[in-house]
Design a protein around this motif. Structure first.
Motif, short mmCIF file in Angstrom:
data_model
loop_
_atom_site.label_atom_id
_atom_site.label_comp_id
_atom_site.label_asym_id
_atom_site.label_seq_id
_atom_site.Cartn_x
_atom_site.Cartn_y
_atom_site.Cartn_z
N GLY A 247 0.82 -1.21 0.00
CA GLY A 247 0.00 0.00 0.00
C GLY A 247 0.86 1.26 0.00
N PHE A 248 0.26 2.34 -0.44
CA PHE A 248 0.93 3.64 -0.40
C PHE A 248 1.01 4.12 1.04
CE2 PHE A 248 0.59 8.33 -0.53
CZ PHE A 248 1.78 8.60 -1.19
N ILE A 249 2.15 4.65 1.42
CA ILE A 249 2.36 5.18 2.77
C ILE A 249 2.25 6.70 2.69
CG2 ILE A 249 3.87 5.25 4.78
CD1 ILE A 249 5.30 2.79 3.69
N PRO A 250 1.14 7.28 3.09
CA PRO A 250 0.96 8.72 2.91
C PRO A 250 1.93 9.53 3.75
CG PRO A 250 -0.81 7.81 4.25
CD PRO A 250 -0.02 6.64 3.75
N PRO A 251 2.47 10.60 3.19
CA PRO A 251 3.38 11.46 3.96
C PRO A 251 2.63 12.30 4.98
CG PRO A 251 3.01 12.40 1.79
CD PRO A 251 2.31 11.06 1.80
N TYR B 98 9.82 7.55 8.37
CA TYR B 98 9.94 8.33 7.13
C TYR B 98 8.63 9.04 6.81
CZ TYR B 98 14.51 6.43 5.76
OH TYR B 98 15.85 6.12 5.68
N SER B 99 7.52 8.32 6.94
CA SER B 99 6.23 8.92 6.65
C SER B 99 5.94 10.10 7.56
CB SER B 99 5.13 7.85 6.82
OG SER B 99 3.85 8.44 6.80
N PRO C 36 6.87 7.88 -0.51
CA PRO C 36 7.53 6.74 -1.17
C PRO C 36 7.31 6.73 -2.67
CG PRO C 36 5.45 6.03 -0.23
CD PRO C 36 5.58 7.48 0.11
N ILE C 37 8.21 6.05 -3.37
CA ILE C 37 8.10 5.91 -4.82
C ILE C 37 8.58 4.51 -5.21
CG2 ILE C 37 10.40 6.75 -5.41
CD1 ILE C 37 7.34 7.97 -7.27
#
Length: 470
Positions: free
Chosen positions: A13-17, A126-127, A133-134
């Motif tokens: 899944g995408f990890i939202p910033p 990091y998030s 992330p990319i």
């Protein structure tokens, strides 16, 4: 990789910033201790910091948007970037009498694969420090959209490594990817759409490590460990009879280390050539025997043998995933990584729990085989920065150390060890050099006339700027 995957996984899944000030404050307080205990860095200095301070001033006055494009020679670069922004920049601003609002920070782009090998805790940190992330091996629309939004609307400037990954070399810049230039032009476009006056800038930034004292003894010890691992003896009689051209200007001890380093590299290549030809039915270039006969010097032959070995290593994985070789070695690695992830993190399966035991067993088998085939790509990743002439051109302790450590990475992967736990050869100093800002806004007309050429030209100029700081 250092971890093993034996089962099919749900999609990544995408990890939202996000940005959590309390986490930032805690990380800022801890980073000096982390640098001291988790790295070999004893000192971090900055050059031309006035430029970065001025860019932050302009940013906070809403005159510019900018992205820091930093060199990525080492896994320790994140510590250096944090120390730069949280300690060196505020100190220089105070010295110059410039008042900057706290926090002085940057959103940043990181590889989506990092939480896989570093742990979910790293992904969480990091998030919540504002990173996004990319995926490196495909057009990641969600990731690109997030990075674009942060560049245009984020609270802080952006930071990213245009090389895409570490290469282990302080004096070689890997081919940089065009995504940074494209993000710059998208930001200019967003400024115009929103009728905002900010100019868009990309700032090249160099990071270079050097040993406090030349670690010749540690290099010799590591070479001895490598010789043992690959079945060589440091005192074999044929060492001095090998066809090796010794670089001028080095003493007898360094010349001996150079012979041993070349012999280790050549022996590893020979073993891997036999491995791929015998067990994976790969074919070496037809002219290789003739080359070895006509140019027996190991310095020369390694320059030819290494690319051929990397090519067949990637072909083993590409044949399994049914991928055609395209682009340079790094491009091919990225596509293979994504192909493996597609078969491990199954977006085509709505729910793994709904599969029958038979279907689940087959999905697990595909995941396990894909992970095993990706091993060949990881091996090339470790080996791709090794060259036959890097030490010969400039036989410094730093270059000896970098090449020896890269060989250690390769052997560690083959032994199923953890290549992320590199041995320390000695204390290092990190020097961060702020380059000259590159205006993306001034290139907007060129972008409108020919987008591909404008992105290519900006990418080339950024590559040149990073290389000048070596």
């Amino acid at each position: 990789m250092a971890y093993s995957i034996n089962h099919a996984q749900p999609p990544l899944g995408f990890i939202p910033p996000k940005f959590k000030p309390l986490l930032w404050q805690g990380t800022k307080l801890l980073i000096p201790a982390w640098i001291k205990t988790l790295t070999s860095i004893s000192e971090i200095t900055g050059e031309n910091l006035e430029t970065l301070v001025d860019l932050y001033r302009q940013y906070q006055e809403k005159n510019i948007r900018f992205l820091i494009a930093f060199r990525h020679p080492s896994a320790d670069d994140s510590y250096c970037m944090g120390y730069l922004l949280w300690y060196l920049v505020p100190k220089m601003a105070k010295k110059l009498g410039i008042s900057l609002k706290s926090p002085i920070h940057a959103h940043f782009i990181y590889d989506r694969g990092i939480p896989l090998w570093a742990g979910n805790g790293v992904g969480w940190i990091y998030s919540n420090l504002g990173g996004t992330p990319i995926y490196r091996g495909k057009v990641d629309r969600i990731g690109l959209r997030s990075a674009r939004d942060l560049f245009a609307h984020g609270r802080f400037p952006m930071a990213a490594a245009p090389e895409g990954a570490t290469n282990g070399h302080n004096e070689i810049v890997s081919p940089i990817e065009p995504g940074i230039a494209q993000l710059g032009f998208w930001c200019v476009e967003d400024m115009q759409k929103d009728q905002r006056p900010e100019k868009v800038i990309i700032l090249p930034l160099g990071i270079k490590y050097s040993y406090v004292s030349p670690p010749w003894d540690a290099i010799e010890q590591l070479l001895q460990e490598l010789e043992t691992d690959i079945g060589l003896s440091a005192r074999e009689n044929n060492l001095y009879s090998l066809p090796i051209t010794i670089p001028p200007g080095i003493n007898d001890k360094e010349a001996n280390l150079y012979r041993r380093l070349l012999r280790v590299g050549s022996h590893v290549v020979s073993i891997m050539e036999d491995f791929y030809t015998r067990f994976y039915h790969q074919k070496l270039p037809d002219d290789l025997p003739e080359l070895l006969a006509s140019s027996p010097d190991l310095n020369t032959t390694l320059e030819k043998r290494l690319p051929a070995l990397l090519d067949i290593g990637l072909k083993v994985a590409e044949q399994y995933f049914n991928i055609q070789p395209k682009g340079n070695f790094i491009d091919r690695c990225r596509r293979l990584e994504q192909a493996g992830w597609d078969r491990i993190f199954r977006e085509d399966i709505k729910s793994l729990e709904t599969l029958s035991p038979l279907e689940k067993g087959l999905a697990d088998r595909i995941a396990e085989e894909s992970n095993l085939r990706m091993w060949h790509m990881r091996l090339v990743e470790s080996f791709v920065a090794v060259t036959g002439q890097y030490v010969r051109e400039k036989p410094t302790a730093e270059r000896f150390a970098e090449t020896t450590l890269l060989l250690w990475d390769v052997v560690a992967r083959i032994k199923a060890g953890n290549p992320f736990k590199r041995p320390s050869l000695g204390k290092q100093k990190a020097k961060i050099t702020v380059g000259e800002p590159i205006s993306v806004s001034q290139r907007w007309d060129n972008y409108q006339n020919n987008r591909r050429k404008a992105v290519s030209d900006l990418t080339k100029d950024l590559q040149t700027a990073l290389e000048k700081m070596l």
